[in-house]
Scaffold this motif. Sequence first.
Motif, short mmCIF file in Angstrom:
data_model
loop_
_atom_site.label_atom_id
_atom_site.label_comp_id
_atom_site.label_asym_id
_atom_site.label_seq_id
_atom_site.Cartn_x
_atom_site.Cartn_y
_atom_site.Cartn_z
N ARG A 204 0.87 -1.49 -0.18
CA ARG A 204 0.00 -0.22 -0.05
C ARG A 204 0.75 1.56 0.15
O ARG A 204 2.18 1.21 0.69
N ASN A 222 -5.43 3.94 -1.83
CA ASN A 222 -5.19 2.39 -0.57
C ASN A 222 -6.63 2.05 -0.51
O ASN A 222 -6.64 0.51 -1.01
N ASP A 226 -7.42 -2.08 -2.05
CA ASP A 226 -8.27 -2.47 -1.38
C ASP A 226 -9.15 -3.43 -2.04
O ASP A 226 -9.60 -5.41 -2.53
#
Length: 453
Positions: A204, A222, A226
């Motif tokens: 990340r 990020n 995800d």
Amino acid sequence: MRQTQFMHSNTFHWALAVAGMFAIFVIVLFGFIYWKSDDYLIARSDRMIATQLNFIAGLSSERRLDAIDQHLKQDSRGVQYAGLFDAEGRRTAGNLEQFPPGLKMNDFVQGVSVMRTLPAGREMHLIRAIARRLPDGNALVIGREVDEAKEISHVVGQALALGLLPAFCLCLLAGAWLSMRAQRRVEEVNQRVQRIIAGDLRERLPHRNVDEPFSKLAAIVNGMLDEMETMIHALAGVGNDIAHDLRTPLTRARLALERGRSNAATLEQLQTVTDKAIANIDQSLAIITALLRLAEIENSRRSAGFGDVPLHEMLREVCDIYEPIAENKNVNLRVEVRRRCNVRGDRDLLFEAVANLVDNAVKFTPEGGKVELELLRGDGETVLRVTDTGCGINEEERDAVLRRFYRSDKMRNTPGVGLGLNLVAAIVKLHGFRLAIHPGSGGRVEIICPDRQ
């Protein structure tokens, strides 16, 4: 090489431009201060000269000479000038050797050059002076060197040098620091992005919980990573799930056809075998159709076709469709609408989601059970609730039932392909709603529709 890259960055160029603008501003400011100060000091000096002239000119001839002498004796800095000249221009008193050339008798203070004898020699001085013709025919001249302007110019120059140069260097240092800081962050981001490209999906971008544009952007990226990681892992297992779920009905269809070809002795036996093969093929087609429907919904990002959907009417329509199925199974299906509620969305998709929930509820409710549809209003939201008296969903399975092709052990003997709740979740996500599954005895699933601001 890396240490000098910051000099080519936009941050450093902007800092250099700001420092240059700051330097120009300071120079203009100090110039304005000097100009106003010089103008003020000259005006004040002119008033003092005019006042002294008026005072000395108003005295008698005897006292005038003493006043000029006292005026010059009190000048400890040597900046005062005075002179009394007769009608022929000869000096009578004062420290002026001759009447200043170019000085007019008009009671206005003027700038003139005068010669002054000092111990070091004769020097030319620029002074501010005023002259007046007295009633007795003499001419009175009062002058003064405005040396304060030179002192102010010197002070301003020193202040400019001492203040501007450190400030300019400080701006450059700040620009270099910001540029190197930004460069380090960009390099770190590049390294992590390269690791993500190389296949490390857990990597990340660095971010801090501060109100900073770069950190906000990193948090958004990020979040996107995800979501991508979840989708990639889901896609990685979809192939195996599809192969597993299609293999069973296709294998059954093949075995049925093979046995029918070898063992069927009559037309009725062959038709029976063919019907079983068709049923298995239909099951395979149902799986493929459900997967295509999911892909269509998940890939859709358009809301142009959204409109106001009356949920109270839609629930009654769903109840009318499934009421005969519930009656055949001896299940009590009813709908309770306490008030009219409209939401913004796609009516067909929402109808499909509610129908899937009702279908599951009727399917997993034993005979003599009850299925209820409710429409409630909460605090800033509308809740569409489907409850039943079936076996319910365990706490451990609450997230698992949303996965594709998931079927728990107690559902193995129930018809279905394991895509119903996954389809409902996709529709709810597309509309920006929330899907809540409550574990425990009896099933309870809610679609929560927040009010649009």
